[in-house]
Design a protein around this motif. Structure first.
Motif, PDB file in Angstrom:
ATOM      1  N   ARG A 230       5.948   3.757 -12.762  1.00  0.00           N
ATOM      2  CA  ARG A 230       5.412   3.121 -13.963  1.00  0.00           C
ATOM      3  C   ARG A 230       4.903   1.718 -13.660  1.00  0.00           C
ATOM      4  NH1 ARG A 230       8.550   1.701 -18.938  1.00  0.00           N
ATOM      5  NH2 ARG A 230      10.348   1.932 -17.588  1.00  0.00           N
ATOM      6  N   VAL A 231       5.653   1.002 -12.828  1.00  0.00           N
ATOM      7  CA  VAL A 231       5.244  -0.351 -12.449  1.00  0.00           C
ATOM      8  C   VAL A 231       4.050  -0.307 -11.497  1.00  0.00           C
ATOM      9  CG1 VAL A 231       5.938  -2.473 -11.266  1.00  0.00           C
ATOM     10  CG2 VAL A 231       7.548  -1.320 -12.797  1.00  0.00           C
ATOM     11  N   SER A 232       4.123   0.556 -10.486  1.00  0.00           N
ATOM     12  CA  SER A 232       3.085   0.540  -9.447  1.00  0.00           C
ATOM     13  C   SER A 232       1.722   0.943  -9.978  1.00  0.00           C
ATOM     14  CB  SER A 232       3.488   1.452  -8.275  1.00  0.00           C
ATOM     15  OG  SER A 232       3.449   2.816  -8.641  1.00  0.00           O
ATOM     16  N   ARG A 233       1.670   1.941 -10.858  1.00  0.00           N
ATOM     17  CA  ARG A 233       0.366   2.383 -11.367  1.00  0.00           C
ATOM     18  C   ARG A 233      -0.383   1.245 -12.039  1.00  0.00           C
ATOM     19  NH1 ARG A 233       3.318   7.064 -12.427  1.00  0.00           N
ATOM     20  NH2 ARG A 233       3.879   6.344 -14.510  1.00  0.00           N
ATOM     21  N   ARG A 234       0.309   0.520 -12.895  1.00  0.00           N
ATOM     22  CA  ARG A 234      -0.365  -0.573 -13.600  1.00  0.00           C
ATOM     23  C   ARG A 234      -0.591  -1.769 -12.681  1.00  0.00           C
ATOM     24  NH1 ARG A 234       1.481  -3.602 -19.215  1.00  0.00           N
ATOM     25  NH2 ARG A 234      -0.024  -5.320 -19.036  1.00  0.00           N
ATOM     26  N   TYR A 235       0.373  -2.069 -11.826  1.00  0.00           N
ATOM     27  CA  TYR A 235       0.234  -3.233 -10.946  1.00  0.00           C
ATOM     28  C   TYR A 235      -0.924  -3.033  -9.970  1.00  0.00           C
ATOM     29  CZ  TYR A 235       1.758  -7.333  -8.302  1.00  0.00           C
ATOM     30  OH  TYR A 235       1.811  -8.575  -7.703  1.00  0.00           O
ATOM     31  N   MET A 236      -1.064  -1.813  -9.440  1.00  0.00           N
ATOM     32  CA  MET A 236      -2.198  -1.519  -8.553  1.00  0.00           C
ATOM     33  C   MET A 236      -3.516  -1.638  -9.297  1.00  0.00           C
ATOM     34  SD  MET A 236      -1.161   1.625  -6.015  1.00  0.00           S
ATOM     35  CE  MET A 236      -0.884   2.782  -7.355  1.00  0.00           C
ATOM     36  N   ARG A 237      -3.548  -1.096 -10.508  1.00  0.00           N
ATOM     37  CA  ARG A 237      -4.787  -1.163 -11.299  1.00  0.00           C
ATOM     38  C   ARG A 237      -5.169  -2.608 -11.589  1.00  0.00           C
ATOM     39  NH1 ARG A 237      -3.429   1.265 -16.404  1.00  0.00           N
ATOM     40  NH2 ARG A 237      -3.027  -0.844 -17.123  1.00  0.00           N
ATOM     41  N   ASP A 238      -4.189  -3.430 -11.908  1.00  0.00           N
ATOM     42  CA  ASP A 238      -4.473  -4.837 -12.210  1.00  0.00           C
ATOM     43  C   ASP A 238      -4.934  -5.603 -10.977  1.00  0.00           C
ATOM     44  OD1 ASP A 238      -3.692  -4.285 -14.768  1.00  0.00           O
ATOM     45  OD2 ASP A 238      -1.813  -5.404 -14.691  1.00  0.00           O
ATOM     46  N   ARG A 239      -4.289  -5.381  -9.842  1.00  0.00           N
ATOM     47  CA  ARG A 239      -4.589  -6.145  -8.638  1.00  0.00           C
ATOM     48  C   ARG A 239      -5.842  -5.637  -7.914  1.00  0.00           C
ATOM     49  NH1 ARG A 239      -1.276  -8.352 -10.959  1.00  0.00           N
ATOM     50  NH2 ARG A 239      -3.123  -9.581 -11.379  1.00  0.00           N
ATOM     51  N   LEU A 240      -5.992  -4.319  -7.823  1.00  0.00           N
ATOM     52  CA  LEU A 240      -7.104  -3.743  -7.067  1.00  0.00           C
ATOM     53  C   LEU A 240      -8.266  -3.318  -7.961  1.00  0.00           C
ATOM     54  CD1 LEU A 240      -5.129  -1.607  -4.443  1.00  0.00           C
ATOM     55  CD2 LEU A 240      -5.939  -3.971  -4.260  1.00  0.00           C
ATOM     56  N   GLU A 241      -8.078  -3.451  -9.276  1.00  0.00           N
ATOM     57  CA  GLU A 241      -9.127  -3.151 -10.257  1.00  0.00           C
ATOM     58  C   GLU A 241      -9.649  -1.723 -10.106  1.00  0.00           C
ATOM     59  OE1 GLU A 241     -11.987  -6.267  -9.701  1.00  0.00           O
ATOM     60  OE2 GLU A 241     -10.819  -7.697 -10.865  1.00  0.00           O
ATOM     61  N   LYS A 242      -8.711  -0.793  -9.997  1.00  0.00           N
ATOM     62  CA  LYS A 242      -9.093   0.607  -9.814  1.00  0.00           C
ATOM     63  C   LYS A 242      -7.945   1.509 -10.227  1.00  0.00           C
ATOM     64  CE  LYS A 242     -10.667   3.836  -6.225  1.00  0.00           C
ATOM     65  NZ  LYS A 242     -11.099   3.961  -4.800  1.00  0.00           N
TER      66      LYS A 242
ATOM     67  N   LYS B 174       6.488  13.776 -11.609  1.00  0.00           N
ATOM     68  CA  LYS B 174       5.951  12.576 -12.236  1.00  0.00           C
ATOM     69  C   LYS B 174       5.467  11.620 -11.160  1.00  0.00           C
ATOM     70  CE  LYS B 174       8.990  12.802 -16.296  1.00  0.00           C
ATOM     71  NZ  LYS B 174      10.025  12.090 -17.071  1.00  0.00           N
ATOM     72  N   CYS B 175       4.158  11.339 -11.158  1.00  0.00           N
ATOM     73  CA  CYS B 175       3.589  10.468 -10.140  1.00  0.00           C
ATOM     74  C   CYS B 175       2.983   9.213 -10.747  1.00  0.00           C
ATOM     75  CB  CYS B 175       2.515  11.218  -9.344  1.00  0.00           C
ATOM     76  SG  CYS B 175       3.144  12.661  -8.471  1.00  0.00           S
TER      77      CYS B 175
END
Length: 251
Positions: free
Chosen positions: A223-235, A250-251
């Motif tokens: 849950r944390v990584s999906r949003r954190y990656m999207r915010d940092r890498l813009e994808k 659940k991935c």
């Protein structure tokens, strides 16, 4: 004539012509390298094995006017068990996509290459949860490229009481319950998830995978990584949705 000898792993392949292949190599010496492999798709070619996706090889490359050409390659580790298993290949493809997005030509990234190779080794040679391997890879990759979340304690007061932490995407790290007013959108995480994040970000590379977590903690990390990656890498990275669709993980 200019030749380059380097170890590297193929992270992308594109078929061209009748029997040729253009490969993207994550190399030790030069970061990302694009190279033409003439005749590499012919069964008897000396390049056929080492230029396949996920093959880690020692390459000799000739530098041409527009791009390198693969002169020879000796396979070090083919990671065949990943390439022959659709589920493992999907996890590896997710990691490859991230690697492709953050490495550049003529910019060596030896720590990231080591992380990628170690993650692939864990994926193919151990029975550790593939999803845990991927979560570790995601957070450690972000840490290596300069986006490490602040997970040694509360970003505001410094509290290290991991049993009362929230993850703030606004503050890029932990907030304790007492500082939650700084970001009311922060999400509550368990003590296990907080300790796992701390370990992933700060542990030495040779000990990175030497812990286990529960499925509930893995869900929290996801849950944390999906949003954190999207915010940092813009994808949005969605290759793991395939795993979710075929077996309900659940991935």
């Amino acid at each position: 004539m200019s030749y380059l000898k380097t170890t590297g792993i193929v992270i992308k392949e594109v078929n061209t012509g009748e029997a040729d292949r253009i490969v993207t190599i994550f190399s030790k010496n030069k970061g990302k390298i694009s190279a033409s492999a003439k005749g590499a798709r012919r069964p008897k070619s000396h390049l056929v094995a080492g230029t396949q996706l996920l093959c880690y090889s020692e390459f000799v490359l000739f530098k041409g006017k527009d791009m390198y050409s693969v002169t020879s390659c000796d396979v070090i580790e083919p990671f065949y068990d990943i390439r022959s298993d659709l589920e493992r290949l999907t996890y590896a493809a997710h990691m490859m996509e991230m690697v492709n997005d953050v490495i550049f030509e003529n910019q060596p990234a030896t720590r990231l290459l080591q992380l990628f190779l170690n993650s692939l080794y864990m994926l193919t040679k151990t029975d550790k949860s593939p999803l845990q391997i991927v979560r570790i890879f995601e957070f450690r990759l972000l840490s290596i490229i300069g986006y490490a979340p602040w997970v040694s304690g509360c970003t505001e007061c410094g509290s290290t009481l991991f049993d009362s932490m929230y993850f703030s995407f606004l503050k890029c790290g932990f907030l304790c319950g007492g500082c939650l007013a700084k970001d009311k959108g922060a999400i509550r995480i368990s003590e296990g998830a907080a300790k796992a994040l701390n370990y992933i970000v700060y542990s030495k590379m040779n000990n990175l995978f030497s812990f286990e977590v529960s499925e509930n903690v893995l869900d929290e990390l996801g849950r944390v990584s999906r949003r954190y990656m999207r915010d940092r890498l813009e994808k949005n990275y969605n290759k793991l949705d395939f795993i979710k669709n075929i077996n309900g993980v659940k991935c």
